[in-house]
Design a protein around this motif. Sequence first.
Motif, PDB file in Angstrom:
ATOM      1  N   VAL A 125       0.818  -1.215   0.000  1.00  0.00           N
ATOM      2  CA  VAL A 125       0.000   0.000   0.000  1.00  0.00           C
ATOM      3  C   VAL A 125       0.854   1.268   0.000  1.00  0.00           C
ATOM      4  O   VAL A 125       0.501   2.256  -0.654  1.00  0.00           O
ATOM      5  N   ASN A 126       1.992   1.262   0.693  1.00  0.00           N
ATOM      6  CA  ASN A 126       2.799   2.484   0.759  1.00  0.00           C
ATOM      7  C   ASN A 126       3.370   2.839  -0.607  1.00  0.00           C
ATOM      8  O   ASN A 126       3.264   3.987  -1.071  1.00  0.00           O
ATOM      9  N   ALA A 127       4.013   1.869  -1.268  1.00  0.00           N
ATOM     10  CA  ALA A 127       4.592   2.132  -2.587  1.00  0.00           C
ATOM     11  C   ALA A 127       3.503   2.486  -3.591  1.00  0.00           C
ATOM     12  O   ALA A 127       3.685   3.362  -4.451  1.00  0.00           O
ATOM     13  N   ALA A 128       2.350   1.818  -3.501  1.00  0.00           N
ATOM     14  CA  ALA A 128       1.253   2.104  -4.430  1.00  0.00           C
ATOM     15  C   ALA A 128       0.702   3.511  -4.216  1.00  0.00           C
ATOM     16  O   ALA A 128       0.341   4.204  -5.175  1.00  0.00           O
ATOM     17  N   ALA A 129       0.638   3.961  -2.955  1.00  0.00           N
ATOM     18  CA  ALA A 129       0.130   5.302  -2.672  1.00  0.00           C
ATOM     19  C   ALA A 129       1.071   6.367  -3.249  1.00  0.00           C
ATOM     20  O   ALA A 129       0.624   7.375  -3.801  1.00  0.00           O
ATOM     21  N   ILE A 130       2.373   6.151  -3.134  1.00  0.00           N
ATOM     22  CA  ILE A 130       3.338   7.097  -3.695  1.00  0.00           C
ATOM     23  C   ILE A 130       3.209   7.149  -5.209  1.00  0.00           C
ATOM     24  O   ILE A 130       3.199   8.214  -5.824  1.00  0.00           O
ATOM     25  N   GLN A 131       3.085   5.968  -5.839  1.00  0.00           N
ATOM     26  CA  GLN A 131       2.934   5.927  -7.299  1.00  0.00           C
ATOM     27  C   GLN A 131       1.634   6.567  -7.749  1.00  0.00           C
ATOM     28  O   GLN A 131       1.603   7.329  -8.723  1.00  0.00           O
ATOM     29  N   ALA A 132       0.534   6.288  -7.033  1.00  0.00           N
ATOM     30  CA  ALA A 132      -0.755   6.884  -7.393  1.00  0.00           C
ATOM     31  C   ALA A 132      -0.710   8.405  -7.243  1.00  0.00           C
ATOM     32  O   ALA A 132      -1.336   9.137  -8.012  1.00  0.00           O
ATOM     33  N   SER A 133       0.042   8.894  -6.262  1.00  0.00           N
ATOM     34  CA  SER A 133       0.181  10.332  -6.087  1.00  0.00           C
ATOM     35  C   SER A 133       0.875  10.975  -7.282  1.00  0.00           C
ATOM     36  O   SER A 133       0.548  12.098  -7.672  1.00  0.00           O
ATOM     37  N   LEU A 134       1.841  10.271  -7.863  1.00  0.00           N
ATOM     38  CA  LEU A 134       2.554  10.799  -9.022  1.00  0.00           C
ATOM     39  C   LEU A 134       1.668  10.832 -10.264  1.00  0.00           C
ATOM     40  O   LEU A 134       1.779  11.724 -11.096  1.00  0.00           O
ATOM     41  N   GLN A 135       0.794   9.840 -10.378  1.00  0.00           N
ATOM     42  CA  GLN A 135      -0.014   9.706 -11.587  1.00  0.00           C
ATOM     43  C   GLN A 135      -1.208  10.647 -11.608  1.00  0.00           C
ATOM     44  O   GLN A 135      -1.746  10.928 -12.676  1.00  0.00           O
ATOM     45  N   SER A 136      -1.637  11.116 -10.451  1.00  0.00           N
ATOM     46  CA  SER A 136      -2.827  11.961 -10.391  1.00  0.00           C
ATOM     47  C   SER A 136      -2.456  13.351  -9.904  1.00  0.00           C
ATOM     48  O   SER A 136      -1.974  13.505  -8.778  1.00  0.00           O
TER      49      SER A 136
END
Length: 490
Positions: free
Chosen positions: A359-370
């Motif tokens: 969840v942590n890595a995915a949240a960082i990546q999702a923050s970059l994409q949106s």
Amino acid sequence: LLLRLHDAETARVLEAADARTRNGFFGDLRLALFKLPDGSQKELLERFPDLRAEVLRLVESMTQEISRWLDEERAVARRGGSAAPLFPKVKALFQAVLTPAFLTTFKHLGGSEKRGKEGFLLKLALCLRSIADLAPREVGGEVLVGHASQLRRQFFHVEGYGELMADWLQNRIRQCNDEFVTRAGSALQANPQPILARLRRTFRPGRWLSLADPQVEDDLFALFLDDAFPRHVLTHDAVAKVLQRISSYGGATCEFQVFGSLARLPPVARSVNGRTSQPQDAVEAALLLILQRMPPFPALRRLRPGHFLFGRMEVEFLLRGSSLLAKMVSSHHMDGRAAEEFSAEDFFLKRGAEEYPNVNAAAIQASLQSPAGAPTTGIEAIGAPDPIGHAVALLLGGSTGPGSFGATAALQSPLSMATLMPGLGLPGMGLMPLRGPAPLRYEPYPGAVGMASGMLPTMPGFGHQPMGMPASPAGLVPHGGKFGLDDDEI
């Protein structure tokens, strides 16, 4: 040699020599110190302040080398790489610390050098803790484990009590973090505006950042700490506590949302992970407010009012006054135990990372994409298609299928970030930059081979011929001794 060092002519020549010559002479003498009787070592250190300064310089240099290794190890951990390539360097450091020359040097640090002693022991303990975790999992780690065991006995064993490294390190880290929280509180009371301004530049609205991100650490040191404060000791709990205290000064636009080792400022606009975010009742309204403060999970699946699927768990949410509580109805975590009630926020903080390890890595990546920040977790009726939630579930390594609860559908094998997004480069996942220009490197053991074979420092004004020296008397090479934790100053 001792007679020559006490000779008035030698003192005169040393006093007349330039700084480079004096430093070279006392550096060589420090390397040979362990070959002299203990009383003579102390006498020379008292007689020559330059020799004592050389002793302290060596310990500080070794402390810096271990600190650099810890920086490199953290950078590798953020990238998810193997620590094995770092083993040769730390092996060389361990071997250097275990030499009689260094052990003798450290033993002679006195009360006035307490800070240098504590700094070295702290960095060494942090390094030994990392090696205890890393070495058994890597090929070639056996030798390091042996060196680490010698170092723990040498520096952290107290007669009558045994090895105390873990307890001492835990206590020292706690003291450092208490001091950090206190300093931050004082700085906020004095002038919060520069603090809020700098952190708003680092934490963009809606963008999740790791609390171990190098930029976050640099900000905290610049705002609250100084170069004398040790690196590598701040805990996520202490950083989160300081961010929450900062929130009380910043209003709604600087109210930090913290999830484990992540934090962010609230997004300006909200996107929802799911087809609808319209609450069906008061419980769902309260639930959606809490989910807005969390990283994105696959949409919760509504089984019936108040009951939802979250990954492999069936959870009941209920309102008690103004508090939203969570109770697991069916879960692999229960192991036949009666259902416990948590606050809904604590439930997601604890079970979210367990159910979705990425969840942590995915949240960082999702923050970059949106641009507006990571999407908010929504709520779906059971059986409704949820392509966005399914994609998030794959990224998180969890399961979105409703399955048959009680006999839950098997969780698919978690997918790593590297598998899903090869070559992914996340902010804060690269090498940690050095703070400012690197200091001149102090070479701890110049000419060590020559010194070991009986060569002595060349006396200024006495030519370059080596002078003979008696062999080290039996028992003078330090082994054990009171110069680690078994020391009244530490």
